[in-house]
Write an enzyme that holds these catalytic residues in place. Structure first.
Site, PDB file in Angstrom:
ATOM      1  N   ASP A   1      20.138 -39.672 -51.647  1.00 43.36           N
ATOM      2  CA  ASP A   1      20.494 -38.564 -50.752  1.00 43.36           C
ATOM      3  C   ASP A   1      21.823 -38.882 -50.064  1.00 43.36           C
ATOM      4  O   ASP A   1      21.901 -39.843 -49.295  1.00 43.36           O
ATOM      5  CB  ASP A   1      19.372 -38.392 -49.721  1.00 43.36           C
TER       6      ASP A   1
ATOM      7  N   ASP B   1      19.716 -35.168 -45.604  1.00 43.64           N
ATOM      8  CA  ASP B   1      18.687 -34.148 -45.383  1.00 43.64           C
ATOM      9  C   ASP B   1      17.341 -34.561 -45.971  1.00 43.64           C
ATOM     10  O   ASP B   1      16.398 -33.776 -46.022  1.00 43.64           O
ATOM     11  CB  ASP B   1      19.127 -32.784 -45.938  1.00 43.64           C
TER      12      ASP B   1
ATOM     13  N   ASN C   1      23.653 -36.636 -48.095  1.00 47.99           N
ATOM     14  CA  ASN C   1      24.016 -35.871 -46.883  1.00 47.99           C
ATOM     15  C   ASN C   1      22.940 -35.902 -45.795  1.00 47.99           C
ATOM     16  O   ASN C   1      22.958 -35.096 -44.877  1.00 47.99           O
ATOM     17  CB  ASN C   1      24.360 -34.422 -47.252  1.00 47.99           C
TER      18      ASN C   1
ATOM     19  N   GLU D   1       9.933 -31.756 -75.114  1.00 47.21           N
ATOM     20  CA  GLU D   1       8.721 -32.299 -74.484  1.00 47.21           C
ATOM     21  C   GLU D   1       7.557 -31.535 -75.103  1.00 47.21           C
ATOM     22  O   GLU D   1       7.459 -30.317 -74.945  1.00 47.21           O
ATOM     23  CB  GLU D   1       8.745 -32.103 -72.970  1.00 47.21           C
TER      24      GLU D   1
ATOM     25  N   HIS E   1       8.618 -38.704 -64.594  1.00 46.88           N
ATOM     26  CA  HIS E   1       8.306 -38.129 -63.281  1.00 46.88           C
ATOM     27  C   HIS E   1       6.911 -37.503 -63.222  1.00 46.88           C
ATOM     28  O   HIS E   1       6.507 -37.039 -62.161  1.00 46.88           O
ATOM     29  CB  HIS E   1       9.369 -37.075 -62.939  1.00 46.88           C
ATOM     30  N   ASP E   2       6.199 -37.470 -64.343  1.00 50.15           N
ATOM     31  CA  ASP E   2       4.846 -36.904 -64.371  1.00 50.15           C
ATOM     32  C   ASP E   2       3.767 -37.976 -64.495  1.00 50.15           C
ATOM     33  O   ASP E   2       2.576 -37.647 -64.536  1.00 50.15           O
ATOM     34  CB  ASP E   2       4.678 -35.970 -65.575  1.00 50.15           C
TER      35      ASP E   2
ATOM     36  N   ASP F   1      20.471 -35.763 -54.070  1.00 44.69           N
ATOM     37  CA  ASP F   1      21.429 -34.717 -54.433  1.00 44.69           C
ATOM     38  C   ASP F   1      22.472 -35.238 -55.415  1.00 44.69           C
ATOM     39  O   ASP F   1      22.500 -36.422 -55.751  1.00 44.69           O
ATOM     40  CB  ASP F   1      22.083 -34.124 -53.165  1.00 44.69           C
TER      41      ASP F   1
HETATM   42  O1  TEU Z   1       5.331 -31.199 -67.891  1.00 45.50           O
HETATM   43  C1  TEU Z   1       4.456 -30.706 -68.852  1.00 45.50           C
HETATM   44  C2  TEU Z   1       3.118 -31.238 -68.759  1.00 45.50           C
HETATM   45  O2  TEU Z   1       2.327 -31.107 -69.669  1.00 45.50           O
HETATM   46  C3  TEU Z   1       2.794 -31.822 -67.444  1.00 45.50           C
HETATM   47  O3  TEU Z   1       2.154 -30.801 -66.798  1.00 45.50           O
HETATM   48  C4  TEU Z   1       1.990 -33.027 -67.494  1.00 45.50           C
HETATM   49  O4  TEU Z   1       1.122 -33.034 -68.561  1.00 45.50           O
HETATM   50  C5  TEU Z   1       1.189 -33.116 -66.258  1.00 45.50           C
HETATM   51  O5  TEU Z   1       2.068 -33.253 -65.215  1.00 45.50           O
HETATM   52  C6  TEU Z   1       0.300 -34.292 -66.281  1.00 45.50           C
HETATM   53  O6  TEU Z   1      -0.896 -33.955 -65.697  1.00 45.50           O
HETATM   54  C7  TEU Z   1       6.513 -30.531 -67.676  1.00 45.50           C
HETATM   55  C8  TEU Z   1       7.301 -31.196 -66.568  1.00 45.50           C
HETATM   56  O7  TEU Z   1       7.658 -32.486 -66.986  1.00 45.50           O
HETATM   57  C9  TEU Z   1       6.496 -31.180 -65.321  1.00 45.50           C
HETATM   58  O8  TEU Z   1       7.115 -31.872 -64.265  1.00 45.50           O
HETATM   59  C10 TEU Z   1       6.278 -29.742 -64.938  1.00 45.50           C
HETATM   60  O9  TEU Z   1       5.416 -29.672 -63.835  1.00 45.50           O
HETATM   61  C11 TEU Z   1       5.670 -28.932 -66.086  1.00 45.50           C
HETATM   62  O10 TEU Z   1       6.293 -29.176 -67.338  1.00 45.50           O
HETATM   63  C12 TEU Z   1       5.833 -27.463 -65.818  1.00 45.50           C
HETATM   64  O11 TEU Z   1       7.182 -27.110 -65.927  1.00 45.50           O
END
Ligand code: TEU
Length: 547
Positions: free
Chosen positions: A21, A25, A23, A251, A325-326, A29
């Site tokens: 970050d 907040d 700035n 994906e 990130h998931d 960014d």
């Molecule tokens: O993720 C697709 C997806 O299948 C995810 O929902 C994942 O399986 C789940 O988070 C696990 O339980 C993509 C993106 O990477 C995710 O961040 C988004 O939330 C999702 O699509 C919807 O756009």
């Protein structure tokens, strides 16, 4: 013929809200990323995948886009984005943008228009169906984030489909006018000098025939790999990517190996590579939910990834990842984030960077960032997590301690805590309280500390990337598993005309003898201080060769 650039480079994924970050907040960014460009270059990576930075009401942290061509003010301006693009390119790093085109935000102008009337010009840009005979949803599909996948809209007395949140209505790829506009939008990004797209849930874009009115009951899985997916991908390739060297990364949850091989076949590719989910689903109790865990055992991981390594030969191509990130943090899930945190984080990095395919390092994994255990559900931010909490505590009636334990293990927020830059307040991520709290372990685990420690995961990652770049067998060599049965060791070789390397990984906290034939090979890299020729120490990773 030289391989395409994306086959020989290492990628790095930036979750824009949580990287840096600039700035004050509390939200990461573009200028924050720009301030870390030299750090990114120092890793030796060749590609950045930038998670969505487009205008969004943030119901799903930017995966609900309200304008595909505007930068979300939290992240900065168009000028900032151009400065980021140029700063990456000046350092020889390509920029891959996130394309979220299975759905938009319900606040996108297209949906606002679509919902006004049944005869609206954009009605068929989304998936509208009349209620079932009982007035309920058209079929029984449940959304990925919990609850029905259909939302009733009183304005026109119909339901719209949303496979994710109700603020993420699914776009209708059957509409030619929609596809034409989407491809034009993508071409405008291409004209801005991007190097490719990572395509969110791109195998959900073709819905099954007969959807609605009780059709396709059973499971939302029926939306996977639908009947016209290949046609749409072929059209996109023709309309957007013909004559370019851009990379396309799908994906694709629930895409079987045989289809992935076909889709990424270099002789007629629809996508250049794709992310499968088989190894990140291994610890989901089958038939229950991702929140119900089964143990993550190395032999299952080995069998799954080996199957994909072999199965994509000879013409397909793998994307490689252990976290994003998931997903929970790799070291907490596949390694030991306690006593052997450094050792297991470096071992996992060795695995990621020595398999065949394009490796994606998720931000923070290069310093061994681990899962967070927040004290209360109030500390979590992710829509999937918060919906799951209600389901676990209300519907399933779990006590809060049990539900919290499940959330701590699997929440997507494990990967979304701020990048740990230093031991300064807020992990050096921001001058203000961040949008999500930092993992309290940042005082000991951060980039500044890692830079100062020659044994850190960070320095090892740099050595590993340099070794991979300089060793053709490690990017083009074929994978061969050497022992499919060993309970603790994962041993494989990578062979090409240019030489052979062997990788030996000890997924256990006890010393293991190394097979004598391997003990004789020269050691190229190990994550251990005092390697013994004929044994592997706890969580030791060793690269042997080239021969
Ligand atoms: O993720 C697709 C997806 O299948 C995810 O929902 C994942 O399986 C789940 O988070 C696990 O339980 C993509 C993106 O990477 C995710 O961040 C988004 O939330 C999702 O699509 C919807 O756009």
């Amino acid at each position: 013929m030289n391989p395409p650039w994306w086959k020989t480079c290492v990628a790095y994924q930036i979750y824009s809200r949580s990287f840096c970050d600039s700035n004050g907040d509390g939200v990461g960014d573009l200028r924050g990323i720009i301030s870390k460009l030299d750090y990114l270059a120092s890793l030796g990576i060749g590609m950045v995948w930038l998670c969505p930075v487009y205008a969004s009401p943030n119901d799903d942290n930017g995966y609900d886009i309200s304008d595909y061509e505007a930068i979300q003010p939290d992240f900065g301006t168009q000028e900032d984005w151009i400065a980021l693009r140029d700063g990456l390119h000046a350092r020889g790093i390509r920029l891959v943008m996130d394309l979220v085109a299975n759905h938009s935000s319900d606040e996108h102008a297209w949906f606002v228009e679509s919902r006004t009337a049944k005869d609206s010009g954009k009605r068929d840009w989304y998936i509208w169906r009349p209620p079932a005979a009982d007035g309920g949803p058209p079929n029984d599909w449940q959304s990925v984030f919990g609850g029905p996948a259909w939302e009733y809209d009183a304005a026109t007395s119909e339901y719209y489909l949303h496979l994710f949140s109700k603020k993420q209505p699914d776009l209708n790829w059957e509409s030619t006018a929609f596809r034409t506009e989407l491809f034009a939008m993508m071409r405008r990004w291409v004209a801005l000098g991007i190097d490719g797209f990572r395509m969110d849930v791109i195998n959900l874009i073709s819905k099954p025939d007969g959807l609605g009115a009780g059709g396709n009951e059973g499971s939302m899985d029926r939306a996977l790999n639908g009947p016209r997916m290949r046609d749409y991908l072929a059209e996109m390739r023709r309309e957007v990517f013909a004559g370019t060297d851009l990379v396309t990364i799908g994906e694709t949850p629930g895409m079987p190996l045989e289809l992935a091989r076909e889709v990424t076949d270099e002789r007629a590719p629809l996508l250049d590579m794709q992310f499968h989910f088989e190894h990140v689903d291994l610890d989901h109790a089958p038939g229950v939910s991702k929140w119900d865990s089964t143990p993550m055992a190395m032999p299952a991981l080995r069998a799954t990834l080996s199957r994909w390594q072999d199965g994509m030969e000879p013409h397909g191509w793998n994307s490689l990842y252990l976290g994003n990130h998931d997903q929970p943090r790799a070291v907490s899930r596949y390694g030991d984030d306690g006593r052997y945190r450094r050792e297991s984080a470096t071992l996992l990095m060795t695995l990621l960077l020595t398999l065949k395919g394009t490796p994606f390092i998720y931000q923070g994994d290069e310093i061994g960032m681990a899962n967070v255990a927040f004290d209360s559900i109030a500390d979590y931010r992710d829509i999937e997590t918060l919906n799951a909490w209600r389901w676990l505590t209300d519907t399933r009636g779990l006590d809060t301690a049990s539900a919290l334990a499940m959330i701590r293990k699997k929440s997507r927020d494990n990967a979304r805590t701020p990048m740990q830059w230093s031991a300064a307040p807020n992990a050096g991520f921001s001058a203000a309280a961040p949008w999500i709290g930092p993992n309290p372990d940042y005082t000991g685990h951060n980039v500044a500390a890692a830079e100062a420690d020659p044994d850190s995961v960070l320095h090892y990652t740099r050595r590993l990337i340099a070794l991979r770049q300089g060793t053709p067998a490690l990017h083009s060599g074929r994978y061969r598993l050497l022992d499919a049965e060993h309970p603790a060791l994962w041993l494989y070789e990578r062979t090409s005309e240019m030489g052979r390397c062997v990788v030996a990984l000890n997924f256990s906290d006890t010393t293991q003898p190394l097979p004598p034939a391997l003990a004789e090979l020269p050691c190229l890299l190990t994550n251990h201080h005092n390697p013994a020729a004929d044994t592997l120490a706890a969580w030791e990773a060793r690269i042997l060769g080239p021969t």
